[in-house]
Motif scaffolding. Structure first.
Motif, PDB file in Angstrom:
ATOM      1  N   VAL A 152       0.804  -1.232   0.000  1.00 16.70           N
ATOM      2  CA  VAL A 152       0.000   0.000   0.000  1.00 16.70           C
ATOM      3  C   VAL A 152       0.840   1.287   0.000  1.00 16.70           C
ATOM      4  O   VAL A 152       0.585   2.193  -0.801  1.00 16.70           O
ATOM      5  CB  VAL A 152      -1.048  -0.008   1.143  1.00 16.70           C
ATOM      6  N   PRO A 153       1.881   1.414   0.864  1.00 19.49           N
ATOM      7  CA  PRO A 153       2.648   2.664   0.851  1.00 19.49           C
ATOM      8  C   PRO A 153       3.305   2.944  -0.506  1.00 19.49           C
ATOM      9  O   PRO A 153       3.518   4.104  -0.861  1.00 19.49           O
ATOM     10  CB  PRO A 153       3.721   2.436   1.919  1.00 19.49           C
TER      11      PRO A 153
ATOM     12  N   HIS B 217      -4.269   2.149  13.042  1.00 19.67           N
ATOM     13  CA  HIS B 217      -3.097   1.344  13.354  1.00 19.67           C
ATOM     14  C   HIS B 217      -3.057   1.206  14.882  1.00 19.67           C
ATOM     15  O   HIS B 217      -3.101   2.215  15.585  1.00 19.67           O
ATOM     16  CB  HIS B 217      -1.839   2.044  12.837  1.00 19.67           C
TER      17      HIS B 217
END
Ligand code: SAH
Ligand code: SF4
Ligand code: F3S
Length: 428
Positions: A157-158, A227
């Protein structure tokens, strides 16, 4: 032109589909939900696991053959960002490959008509001036931040979504005021990591408080995803103090073992994670908690896997998204050895699935006989039934069509089947 948009992947992508539809409509295009008559077909893809990627690409090939006249095929989303030009070369039926930061360029591209282009520059796009064309009344997604800086070692994802950036508070609040005026019943604040929200000194708990005030008496508020490292007592206190903030928390653990959590780069231990769950349950006794878990991360031994099993048992999640580890290009976990054989990953996954199914059912059954408010969301899959959600985001089926989406109904839960519940109205 007549456009058809198909979306895969997470809620960020689902909302990106609405953003894309908004961009197309505001430049005069028509958006339909019918691939057969479409002149342009968009597939908004997900790259998080290999399976998601293969499925989306398979769908592109299928869709390209559907209309009689060959449609313009546009591949969007995370797979577009990941493979860009390479994919354009490989799949001759694609006309455009467009990464998640470049959807606002699409109307011009369609006008110019120079096909076979790939655009994947990564920027700091926040789609600030777009009105999304929302598809899920009475539920609305509102982006608060995009991107992720965490670089968990398994995760793509990043790389495909770029760095974290937060949208301005005023813009978010104005967007939500508009949705409240349109009688939306539920707002979901969206971001890969909403707890990292920060704009001009306003952090996520403060933002959530402001949103809750705007929605007071009118609209439920929830958010994804958090998170665990960044979940603070302050955030939980805001949730507990506001009646319209849903007592629901998606808190992905990924593993129950400290060594695995460490090489995943998660930044918390099992003990710290459990402490946070306890804190949530203490402040909100009826909270619905869900997780994501990965089975068969590189180097995961049987004993380490057992720690994930025991975490499921200890927390007794209401729901869990369970995955087998999938290798993703460019991620750090590719260099961790030894890899767990695929057969073994699947075996571990099925152990988690079986266990969680029991826990989910047991938790769901505890609700039978209880009375609660639900928000009617639309028709259910079966004829003659409507679907609704509790504040905990549980699906409740109503055996009648006499409701309108957006309506609040007091129901008694009469039966539970997995995560699905059946409700009867207690007053009309
Ligand atoms: N930002 C969110 C969602 C990330 S993707 C979060 O941090 O929770 C959603 C889930 O996909 C992750 O939580 C993880 O469980 C799973 N996932 C991500 N990469 C994966 C991989 N390479 N293999 C298997 N599952 C993966
Ligand atoms: Fe991926 Fe981790 Fe970011 Fe979630 S927090 S998107 S799992 S890198
Ligand atoms: Fe998939 Fe992209 Fe979401 S990879 S999970 S669609 S951010």
């Amino acid at each position: 032109m007549i456009c058809h948009i198909e979306v895969y992947g997470c809620q960020m992508n689902a909302h990106d589909g609405e953003i894309l539809a908004g961009i197309l409509k505001s430049s005069g295009h028509t958006v339909v939900n019918n691939a057969k008559i479409a002149e342009v077909i968009f597939v908004v893809t997900c790259a998080v696991r290999e399976h998601a990627e293969t499925r989306a690409l398979g769908r592109v090939t299928h869709l390209a053959g559907m209309p009689e006249k060959k449609p313009i095929m546009v591949l969007c989303g995370c797979v577009a960002q990941e493979h860009g030009e390479k994919l354009l070369k490989k799949m001759k039926l694609l006309d455009y490959v467009i990464g998640p930061d470049l959807y606002h360029r699409i109307p011009d591209l369609l006008l110019e008509g120079n096909r076979r282009l790939s655009l994947t520059e990564q920027g700091v796009e926040k789609y600030e001036n777009v009105s999304p064309d929302r598809k899920q009344f009475p539920r609305a997604f509102v982006t608060v931040m995009r991107g992720c800086n965490n670089f968990c070692t398994y995760c793509i994802v990043p790389y495909v979504r770029g760095r974290e950036r937060s949208r301005p508070v005023d813009l978010i609040l104005n967007e939500i005021k508009g949705l409240v005026d349109l009688d939306y019943g539920e707002i979901t604040l969206l971001g890969q990591n909403v707890n990292s929200y920060l704009h001009n000194g306003v952090d996520f708990p403060k933002l959530l408080e402001k949103v809750s005030e705007i929605c007071e008496g009118k609209c439920w508020v929830r958010f994804v995803t958090s998170h665990p490292r960044d979940l603070t007592t302050e955030l939980a206190e805001v949730m507990a103090s506001k009646e319209n903030i849903c007592n629901q928390f998606h808190l992905p653990a990924q593993s129950g073992n400290d060594r695995i959590l460490k090489i995943m780069g998660r930044g918390y231990t099992r003990k710290e994670y459990i402490e946070k769950v306890k804190m949530l349950k203490r402040l909100m006794p009826d909270i619905v908690i869900s997780t994501d878990m990965i089975a068969g991360f590189p180097g995961e031994t049987l004993e380490e896997f057992e720690d994930t099993v025991s975490l499921l048992k200890e927390v007794r999640y209401d729901y869990a998204f369970l995955f087998r580890y999938s290798e993703r290009d460019g991620t750090a976990a590719l260099n961790i050895s030894p890899s767990v054989p695929m057969k073994e990953r699947l075996r571990r996954l099925s152990i988690l699935q079986e266990l969680q199914a029991e826990i989910t059912l047991e938790n769901s059954r505890k609700l039978v006989g209880r009375e609660m408010e639900v928000l009617v969301t639309g028709v259910a899959r079966r004829p003659g039934q409507m679907a609704s959600r509790t504040m905990g985001n549980r699906l409740v089926i109503l055996e009648s069509l006499n409701y309108n989406p957006g309506e609040s109904v007091q129901v008694k839960i009469v039966r539970a089947d997995g995560y699905t519940h059946f409700g009867e109205p207690i007053k009309e």
